[in-house]
Design a protein around this motif. Structure first.
Motif, PDB file in Angstrom:
ATOM      1  N   GLY A  28      -4.605  -5.158   5.262  1.00 58.53           N
ATOM      2  CA  GLY A  28      -5.926  -4.812   5.743  1.00 58.53           C
ATOM      3  C   GLY A  28      -6.950  -5.601   4.962  1.00 58.53           C
ATOM      4  O   GLY A  28      -6.858  -6.813   4.860  1.00 58.53           O
ATOM      5  N   LEU A  29      -7.903  -4.941   4.373  1.00 58.56           N
ATOM      6  CA  LEU A  29      -8.938  -5.611   3.608  1.00 58.56           C
ATOM      7  C   LEU A  29      -8.329  -6.216   2.338  1.00 58.56           C
ATOM      8  O   LEU A  29      -7.281  -5.760   1.869  1.00 58.56           O
ATOM      9  CB  LEU A  29     -10.032  -4.614   3.224  1.00 58.56           C
ATOM     10  N   PRO A  30      -8.959  -7.238   1.776  1.00 55.77           N
ATOM     11  CA  PRO A  30      -8.460  -7.806   0.519  1.00 55.77           C
ATOM     12  C   PRO A  30      -8.342  -6.721  -0.546  1.00 55.77           C
ATOM     13  O   PRO A  30      -9.209  -5.857  -0.685  1.00 55.77           O
ATOM     14  CB  PRO A  30      -9.521  -8.832   0.153  1.00 55.77           C
ATOM     15  N   PHE A  31      -7.262  -6.779  -1.285  1.00 60.89           N
ATOM     16  CA  PHE A  31      -6.946  -5.766  -2.283  1.00 60.89           C
ATOM     17  C   PHE A  31      -7.629  -6.120  -3.587  1.00 60.89           C
ATOM     18  O   PHE A  31      -7.009  -6.561  -4.550  1.00 60.89           O
ATOM     19  CB  PHE A  31      -5.422  -5.684  -2.444  1.00 60.89           C
ATOM     20  N   THR A  32      -8.947  -5.943  -3.597  1.00 60.71           N
ATOM     21  CA  THR A  32      -9.716  -6.211  -4.799  1.00 60.71           C
ATOM     22  C   THR A  32     -10.566  -4.986  -5.094  1.00 60.71           C
ATOM     23  O   THR A  32     -10.810  -4.143  -4.230  1.00 60.71           O
ATOM     24  CB  THR A  32     -10.640  -7.428  -4.614  1.00 60.71           C
ATOM     25  N   GLY A  38      -3.892   3.376 -12.052  1.00 63.12           N
ATOM     26  CA  GLY A  38      -4.784   2.526 -12.819  1.00 63.12           C
ATOM     27  C   GLY A  38      -5.800   1.858 -11.926  1.00 63.12           C
ATOM     28  O   GLY A  38      -5.717   1.919 -10.701  1.00 63.12           O
ATOM     29  N   CYS A  39      -6.767   1.225 -12.573  1.00 69.89           N
ATOM     30  CA  CYS A  39      -7.833   0.529 -11.863  1.00 69.89           C
ATOM     31  C   CYS A  39      -7.936  -0.886 -12.405  1.00 69.89           C
ATOM     32  O   CYS A  39      -8.170  -1.050 -13.605  1.00 69.89           O
ATOM     33  CB  CYS A  39      -9.167   1.235 -12.060  1.00 69.89           C
ATOM     34  N   GLY A  40      -7.777  -1.864 -11.523  1.00 69.56           N
ATOM     35  CA  GLY A  40      -7.931  -3.255 -11.927  1.00 69.56           C
ATOM     36  C   GLY A  40      -7.126  -3.580 -13.166  1.00 69.56           C
ATOM     37  O   GLY A  40      -5.925  -3.349 -13.231  1.00 69.56           O
ATOM     38  N   GLU A  95      15.138  15.227 -12.413  1.00 74.05           N
ATOM     39  CA  GLU A  95      13.815  15.774 -12.127  1.00 74.05           C
ATOM     40  C   GLU A  95      12.834  14.735 -11.614  1.00 74.05           C
ATOM     41  O   GLU A  95      11.707  15.081 -11.236  1.00 74.05           O
ATOM     42  CB  GLU A  95      13.242  16.486 -13.364  1.00 74.05           C
ATOM     43  N   ASP A  96      13.215  13.471 -11.601  1.00 79.06           N
ATOM     44  CA  ASP A  96      12.382  12.433 -10.994  1.00 79.06           C
ATOM     45  C   ASP A  96      12.566  12.367  -9.478  1.00 79.06           C
ATOM     46  O   ASP A  96      11.865  11.625  -8.789  1.00 79.06           O
ATOM     47  CB  ASP A  96      12.707  11.055 -11.587  1.00 79.06           C
ATOM     48  N   THR A  97      13.504  13.131  -8.982  1.00 76.01           N
ATOM     49  CA  THR A  97      13.757  13.155  -7.545  1.00 76.01           C
ATOM     50  C   THR A  97      12.528  13.607  -6.781  1.00 76.01           C
ATOM     51  O   THR A  97      11.838  14.546  -7.191  1.00 76.01           O
ATOM     52  CB  THR A  97      14.939  14.083  -7.236  1.00 76.01           C
ATOM     53  N   GLY A  98      12.257  12.923  -5.680  1.00 72.47           N
ATOM     54  CA  GLY A  98      11.128  13.311  -4.848  1.00 72.47           C
ATOM     55  C   GLY A  98      10.743  12.203  -3.900  1.00 72.47           C
ATOM     56  O   GLY A  98      11.300  11.103  -3.938  1.00 72.47           O
ATOM     57  N   MET A  99       9.777  12.515  -3.057  1.00 73.72           N
ATOM     58  CA  MET A  99       9.179  11.505  -2.188  1.00 73.72           C
ATOM     59  C   MET A  99       8.049  10.861  -2.968  1.00 73.72           C
ATOM     60  O   MET A  99       7.169  11.565  -3.483  1.00 73.72           O
ATOM     61  CB  MET A  99       8.657  12.146  -0.901  1.00 73.72           C
ATOM     62  N   TYR A 100       8.073   9.566  -3.061  1.00 77.49           N
ATOM     63  CA  TYR A 100       7.072   8.829  -3.813  1.00 77.49           C
ATOM     64  C   TYR A 100       6.082   8.176  -2.858  1.00 77.49           C
ATOM     65  O   TYR A 100       6.481   7.489  -1.916  1.00 77.49           O
ATOM     66  CB  TYR A 100       7.734   7.784  -4.698  1.00 77.49           C
ATOM     67  N   TYR A 101       4.821   8.385  -3.139  1.00 82.87           N
ATOM     68  CA  TYR A 101       3.742   7.847  -2.311  1.00 82.87           C
ATOM     69  C   TYR A 101       2.858   6.938  -3.153  1.00 82.87           C
ATOM     70  O   TYR A 101       2.573   7.245  -4.311  1.00 82.87           O
ATOM     71  CB  TYR A 101       2.872   8.969  -1.764  1.00 82.87           C
ATOM     72  N   CYS A 102       2.411   5.862  -2.563  1.00 81.74           N
ATOM     73  CA  CYS A 102       1.360   5.092  -3.212  1.00 81.74           C
ATOM     74  C   CYS A 102       0.028   5.452  -2.572  1.00 81.74           C
ATOM     75  O   CYS A 102      -0.030   5.878  -1.418  1.00 81.74           O
ATOM     76  CB  CYS A 102       1.625   3.599  -3.140  1.00 81.74           C
ATOM     77  N   ALA A 103      -1.014   5.292  -3.354  1.00 83.42           N
ATOM     78  CA  ALA A 103      -2.356   5.651  -2.919  1.00 83.42           C
ATOM     79  C   ALA A 103      -3.348   4.658  -3.486  1.00 83.42           C
ATOM     80  O   ALA A 103      -3.106   4.073  -4.547  1.00 83.42           O
ATOM     81  CB  ALA A 103      -2.694   7.067  -3.373  1.00 83.42           C
ATOM     82  N   ALA A 104      -4.464   4.481  -2.794  1.00 83.08           N
ATOM     83  CA  ALA A 104      -5.460   3.526  -3.249  1.00 83.08           C
ATOM     84  C   ALA A 104      -6.851   3.956  -2.821  1.00 83.08           C
ATOM     85  O   ALA A 104      -7.020   4.718  -1.858  1.00 83.08           O
ATOM     86  CB  ALA A 104      -5.151   2.128  -2.713  1.00 83.08           C
ATOM     87  N   VAL A 105      -7.822   3.453  -3.528  1.00 78.99           N
ATOM     88  CA  VAL A 105      -9.218   3.676  -3.190  1.00 78.99           C
ATOM     89  C   VAL A 105      -9.997   2.440  -3.624  1.00 78.99           C
ATOM     90  O   VAL A 105      -9.668   1.823  -4.648  1.00 78.99           O
ATOM     91  CB  VAL A 105      -9.767   4.956  -3.863  1.00 78.99           C
ATOM     92  N   ALA A 106     -10.997   2.086  -2.843  1.00 79.29           N
ATOM     93  CA  ALA A 106     -11.833   0.928  -3.174  1.00 79.29           C
ATOM     94  C   ALA A 106     -12.850   1.361  -4.219  1.00 79.29           C
ATOM     95  O   ALA A 106     -13.913   1.884  -3.887  1.00 79.29           O
ATOM     96  CB  ALA A 106     -12.518   0.398  -1.925  1.00 79.29           C
ATOM     97  N   ALA A 107     -12.509   1.187  -5.456  1.00 81.68           N
ATOM     98  CA  ALA A 107     -13.382   1.593  -6.559  1.00 81.68           C
ATOM     99  C   ALA A 107     -12.992   0.794  -7.791  1.00 81.68           C
ATOM    100  O   ALA A 107     -11.877   0.284  -7.888  1.00 81.68           O
ATOM    101  CB  ALA A 107     -13.238   3.089  -6.838  1.00 81.68           C
TER     102      ALA A 107
END
Length: 125
Positions: free
Chosen positions: A26-30, A51-53, A88-100
């Motif tokens: 989608g939009l540039p990942f910056t 983390g951020c940047g 205990e690390d078992t699970g569904m892993y999701y990535c998430a992002a926000v433009a900030a």
């Protein structure tokens, strides 16, 4: 708008390693903040690493020293390297992002407005 797609989930033995990838399109990942969350049935989705940047990342206490979050901006990809895996690390892993450039609580679900569909990690003892 960004589209996030996770990959790399698998079933592994305790003590093993995995690397999860999150392709961002989608939009540039910056100017981003991004993170990895995991969820097991019946429990809330919890922040694992974020983390951020170029800022120092944040990690949940349960994964410190074992998980590493990183990015390859040239590939618009976020990674989660997981070592010394535990059941205990078992699970569904999701990535998430926000433009900030910064978020107050990087491990909080509410900080993000773009989510992937998840990839399953199963660690057996």
């Amino acid at each position: 708008q960004w589209q996030l797609a996770e990959s790399g989930g698998a079933s592994v033995q305790a003590g093993g390693s995995l690397r999860l990838s999150c392709q961002v399109s989608g939009l540039p990942f910056t100017r981003w903040c991004a993170g990895w969350f995991r969820q097991v049935p019946g429990k809330k989705r919890e922040g694992v690493a974020a983390g951020c940047g170029d800022s120092d990342p944040a990690y949940a206490d349960s994964v410190k020293g074992r998980f590493t979050i990183s990015t390859d901006n040239s590939k618009n990809t976020l990674y989660l390297q997981m070592t010394s895996l535990k059941p205990e690390d078992t699970g569904m892993y999701y990535c998430a992002a926000v433009a900030a450039v910064r978020v107050k609580y990087p491990l909080a679900r509410s900080a993000y407005n773009h989510w992937g569909q998840g990839t399953q990690v199963t660690v057996s003892s």
